[in-house]
Design an enzyme around this catalytic site. Structure first.
Site, PDB file in Angstrom:
ATOM      1  N   LYS A  47      35.152 168.257  12.912  1.00 27.83           N
ATOM      2  CA  LYS A  47      34.851 169.006  11.715  1.00 27.83           C
ATOM      3  C   LYS A  47      36.081 169.104  10.828  1.00 27.83           C
ATOM      4  O   LYS A  47      35.986 169.439   9.654  1.00 27.83           O
ATOM      5  CB  LYS A  47      34.422 170.450  12.078  1.00 27.83           C
ATOM      6  N   GLY A  48      37.244 168.818  11.431  1.00 24.35           N
ATOM      7  CA  GLY A  48      38.518 169.145  10.767  1.00 24.35           C
ATOM      8  C   GLY A  48      38.768 168.471   9.440  1.00 24.35           C
ATOM      9  O   GLY A  48      39.552 168.969   8.641  1.00 24.35           O
ATOM     10  N   ASP A 105      41.840 164.579  10.035  1.00 26.01           N
ATOM     11  CA  ASP A 105      42.722 165.673   9.623  1.00 26.01           C
ATOM     12  C   ASP A 105      44.161 165.485  10.096  1.00 26.01           C
ATOM     13  O   ASP A 105      45.100 165.656   9.329  1.00 26.01           O
ATOM     14  CB  ASP A 105      42.164 167.039  10.083  1.00 26.01           C
ATOM     15  N   ASP A 108      47.728 163.187  16.420  1.00 29.72           N
ATOM     16  CA  ASP A 108      48.638 163.858  17.335  1.00 29.72           C
ATOM     17  C   ASP A 108      49.057 162.849  18.410  1.00 29.72           C
ATOM     18  O   ASP A 108      49.920 162.019  18.170  1.00 29.72           O
ATOM     19  CB  ASP A 108      47.883 165.076  17.899  1.00 29.72           C
ATOM     20  N   LYS A 136      51.656 163.800  13.318  1.00 27.53           N
ATOM     21  CA  LYS A 136      52.707 164.368  14.168  1.00 27.53           C
ATOM     22  C   LYS A 136      53.282 163.235  15.009  1.00 27.53           C
ATOM     23  O   LYS A 136      52.946 163.086  16.189  1.00 27.53           O
ATOM     24  CB  LYS A 136      52.089 165.384  15.141  1.00 27.53           C
ATOM     25  N   PHE A 157      51.758 173.767  16.036  1.00 26.67           N
ATOM     26  CA  PHE A 157      50.310 173.770  15.862  1.00 26.67           C
ATOM     27  C   PHE A 157      49.972 174.242  14.451  1.00 26.67           C
ATOM     28  O   PHE A 157      50.323 175.346  14.048  1.00 26.67           O
ATOM     29  CB  PHE A 157      49.617 174.644  16.906  1.00 26.67           C
ATOM     30  N   VAL A 158      49.307 173.351  13.706  1.00 29.72           N
ATOM     31  CA  VAL A 158      49.009 173.665  12.305  1.00 29.72           C
ATOM     32  C   VAL A 158      47.526 173.963  12.103  1.00 29.72           C
ATOM     33  O   VAL A 158      46.664 173.443  12.814  1.00 29.72           O
ATOM     34  CB  VAL A 158      49.468 172.524  11.360  1.00 29.72           C
ATOM     35  N   ARG A 170      39.814 177.397   9.665  1.00 33.90           N
ATOM     36  CA  ARG A 170      39.501 176.222   8.840  1.00 33.90           C
ATOM     37  C   ARG A 170      39.427 176.585   7.363  1.00 33.90           C
ATOM     38  O   ARG A 170      39.607 175.738   6.493  1.00 33.90           O
ATOM     39  CB  ARG A 170      38.141 175.628   9.253  1.00 33.90           C
TER      40      ARG A 170
HETATM   41  P1  IMP Z   1      44.869 163.159  19.285  1.00 36.16           P
HETATM   42  O1  IMP Z   1      43.852 162.332  19.975  1.00 36.16           O
HETATM   43  O2  IMP Z   1      45.827 163.804  20.253  1.00 36.16           O
HETATM   44  O3  IMP Z   1      45.598 162.392  18.196  1.00 36.16           O
HETATM   45  O4  IMP Z   1      44.093 164.385  18.674  1.00 36.16           O
HETATM   46  C1  IMP Z   1      43.792 164.506  17.357  1.00 36.16           C
HETATM   47  C2  IMP Z   1      42.916 165.737  17.163  1.00 36.16           C
HETATM   48  O5  IMP Z   1      43.498 166.870  17.780  1.00 36.16           O
HETATM   49  C3  IMP Z   1      42.817 166.072  15.697  1.00 36.16           C
HETATM   50  O6  IMP Z   1      41.705 165.473  15.103  1.00 36.16           O
HETATM   51  C4  IMP Z   1      42.698 167.579  15.717  1.00 36.16           C
HETATM   52  O7  IMP Z   1      41.354 167.968  15.812  1.00 36.16           O
HETATM   53  C5  IMP Z   1      43.409 168.008  16.976  1.00 36.16           C
HETATM   54  N1  IMP Z   1      44.782 168.504  16.694  1.00 36.16           N
HETATM   55  C6  IMP Z   1      45.945 167.931  17.043  1.00 36.16           C
HETATM   56  N2  IMP Z   1      46.995 168.651  16.614  1.00 36.16           N
HETATM   57  C7  IMP Z   1      46.477 169.698  15.957  1.00 36.16           C
HETATM   58  C8  IMP Z   1      47.069 170.809  15.251  1.00 36.16           C
HETATM   59  O8  IMP Z   1      48.290 170.990  15.132  1.00 36.16           O
HETATM   60  N3  IMP Z   1      46.191 171.671  14.691  1.00 36.16           N
HETATM   61  C9  IMP Z   1      44.847 171.536  14.775  1.00 36.16           C
HETATM   62  N4  IMP Z   1      44.252 170.528  15.413  1.00 36.16           N
HETATM   63  C10 IMP Z   1      45.070 169.618  16.005  1.00 36.16           C
HETATM   64 MG    MG Z   2      40.172 170.147  15.957  1.00 34.17          MG
END
Ligand code: IMP
Ligand code: MG
Length: 184
Positions: A47-48, A105, A108, A136, A157-158, A170
């Site tokens: 949803k982000g 969004d 990470d 990130k 954490f943002v 959100r």
């Molecule tokens: P990844 O697979 O670790 O890259 O995860 C990405 C997902 O983790 C993003 O689509 C977000 O939903 C969530 N996420 C990662 N870091 C943050 C953060 O700092 N704030 C909010 N959601 C995050």
């Molecule tokens: Mg999320």
């Protein structure tokens, strides 16, 4: 009910900064897709990225279609874990004529998007590119770089502008750092 802004430790990107990011990303996307003979599909990851998608697509005056997927490797905490879970898939049979632009969004660990990119490529998309509002890079666990990136953020954490912590925040109109006291 209390004002959610009390849980914001620091504002990273206010509305004006977000507008500048959106303008730049839209320019880059228009430049790269304007001469493509294929269909452009904006694939917004729920949803982000809904706020980001809504603002970005209104800056792209090209013929495009919009679809959504819900994929996750995230629970209610602040650490990423587990395999890619597709809870809402792209409901189209033949995607071979599509240039897909995944709108996310934040990247990470990179696990979610690298698995999603593989999934869409295996389904036969003509091209798959990634546009992320935030990145990130210090947290990356797999090799993945976004084709379009709004801004890099530190390992904090943002929240806000679509991004949640435990489904909340959100609706903040800016991107901020969540106060660690909320999850400690
Ligand atoms: P990844 O697979 O670790 O890259 O995860 C990405 C997902 O983790 C993003 O689509 C977000 O939903 C969530 N996420 C990662 N870091 C943050 C953060 O700092 N704030 C909010 N959601 C995050
Ligand atoms: Mg999320």
């Amino acid at each position: 009910m209390t004002n959610i802004e009390k849980d914001v430790e620091e504002v990273l990107f206010d509305e004006k900064a977000l507008e500048e990011i959106l303008d730049r990303l839209a320019d880059e996307i228009i430049r790269d897709y304007k001469d493509s003979p294929r269909k452009l599909l904006i694939l917004s990851i729920l949803k982000g990225s809904i706020t980001f998608t809504a603002d970005l697509m209104r800056r792209i005056p090209l013929p495009l279609e919009l679809d959504f997927m819900k994929v996750s490797s995230y629970g209610s905490g602040t650490e990423s874990a587990g395999p890619l879970k597709i809870s809402l898939d792209l409901n189209r049979d033949d995607i071979s004529d599509l240039d897909i632009l995944v709108v996310e969004d934040i990247v990470d660990s990179g696990k979610t998007l690298s698995k999603l990119k593989k999934h869409l490529t295996e389904r036969g998309a003509h091209s798959v590119k990634i546009c992320t509002l935030l990145d990130k890079p210090s947290r990356r666990e797999v090799e993945l770089s976004a084709d379009y990136c709004g801004a890099e953020v530190p390992d904090k954490f943002v929240i806000g502008y679509g991004l949640d912590y435990d489904e909340k925040y959100r609706n903040l109109p800016y991107v901020g750092v969540l106060s660690p006291k909320v999850y400690m």
